[in-house]
Design a protein around this motif. Structure first.
Motif, PDB file in Angstrom:
ATOM      1  N   ALA A   1       0.851  -1.185   0.000  1.00 56.73           N
ATOM      2  CA  ALA A   1       0.000   0.000   0.000  1.00 56.73           C
ATOM      3  C   ALA A   1       0.882   1.227   0.000  1.00 56.73           C
ATOM      4  N   ILE A   2       0.349   2.298  -0.532  1.00 56.22           N
ATOM      5  CA  ILE A   2       1.009   3.594  -0.444  1.00 56.22           C
ATOM      6  C   ILE A   2       0.214   4.398   0.573  1.00 56.22           C
ATOM      7  N   VAL A   3       0.889   4.816   1.654  1.00 58.95           N
ATOM      8  CA  VAL A   3       0.220   5.496   2.759  1.00 58.95           C
ATOM      9  C   VAL A   3       0.756   6.909   2.914  1.00 58.95           C
ATOM     10  N   ARG A   4      -0.062   7.750   3.525  1.00 58.64           N
ATOM     11  CA  ARG A   4       0.350   9.110   3.848  1.00 58.64           C
ATOM     12  C   ARG A   4       0.928   9.078   5.257  1.00 58.64           C
ATOM     13  N   ALA A   5       2.196   9.448   5.385  1.00 55.05           N
ATOM     14  CA  ALA A   5       2.861   9.394   6.687  1.00 55.05           C
ATOM     15  C   ALA A   5       3.748  10.621   6.849  1.00 55.05           C
ATOM     16  N   GLY A   6       3.294  11.556   7.657  1.00 54.47           N
ATOM     17  CA  GLY A   6       4.112  12.713   7.967  1.00 54.47           C
ATOM     18  C   GLY A   6       4.365  13.643   6.796  1.00 54.47           C
ATOM     19  N   GLY A   7       3.361  13.918   5.986  1.00 49.54           N
ATOM     20  CA  GLY A   7       3.528  14.842   4.880  1.00 49.54           C
ATOM     21  C   GLY A   7       4.138  14.218   3.636  1.00 49.54           C
ATOM     22  N   ARG A   8       4.463  12.945   3.687  1.00 55.82           N
ATOM     23  CA  ARG A   8       5.041  12.244   2.533  1.00 55.82           C
ATOM     24  C   ARG A   8       4.194  11.014   2.246  1.00 55.82           C
ATOM     25  N   GLN A   9       4.430  10.430   1.085  1.00 56.77           N
ATOM     26  CA  GLN A   9       3.787   9.175   0.743  1.00 56.77           C
ATOM     27  C   GLN A   9       4.858   8.089   0.709  1.00 56.77           C
TER      28      GLN A   9
ATOM     29  N   LEU B   1      -2.243   4.330   9.758  1.00 58.36           N
ATOM     30  CA  LEU B   1      -1.814   5.228   8.688  1.00 58.36           C
ATOM     31  C   LEU B   1      -2.884   5.278   7.602  1.00 58.36           C
ATOM     32  N   ALA B   2      -3.050   6.447   6.987  1.00 53.01           N
ATOM     33  CA  ALA B   2      -4.094   6.631   5.973  1.00 53.01           C
ATOM     34  C   ALA B   2      -3.610   6.136   4.614  1.00 53.01           C
TER      35      ALA B   2
END
Length: 102
Positions: A3-11, A35-36
């Protein structure tokens, strides 16, 4: 599956068992964080629909807090005697991906 998640302003591209470093999270080591997801790939199926991604959960376990590399900031103005030196280390958190529930 990844999965590609959004973590701390980055993907970030993550799979189960991956350890990654994200921006600081206010939690203790051993706790879990969710994580989103932005994109989910399961074999030949790619999920990008917002409704379908709302059902996907990517959970991670917090391993501990770390710091980033030392960054040196130097300012200098010629012929005036002005110089300033400053340093910075970004606080970060290491997490381990435990599950991707689709």
């Amino acid at each position: 599956m990844y999965a590609i998640v959004r973590a701390g302003g980055r993907q970030e591209k993550v799979s189960v068992g991956d350890v990654l470093t994200i921006d600081k999270v206010e939690s203790q080591a051993g706790e879990t964080v969710e994580l989103a997801p932005v994109l989910l790939v399961d074999g030949s199926t790619v999920t990008t629909d917002a409704g379908a991604l709302g059902k996907v959960k990517v959970t991670a376990e917090i391993l501990g807090a770390t710091k980033g590399p030392k960054i040196i900031i130097q300012k200098y103005k010629n012929k005036t005697g002005y110089k300033k030196r400053q340093g910075h280390r970004q606080p970060l958190t290491q997490v381990k991906i435990t599950a991707i529930d689709a």
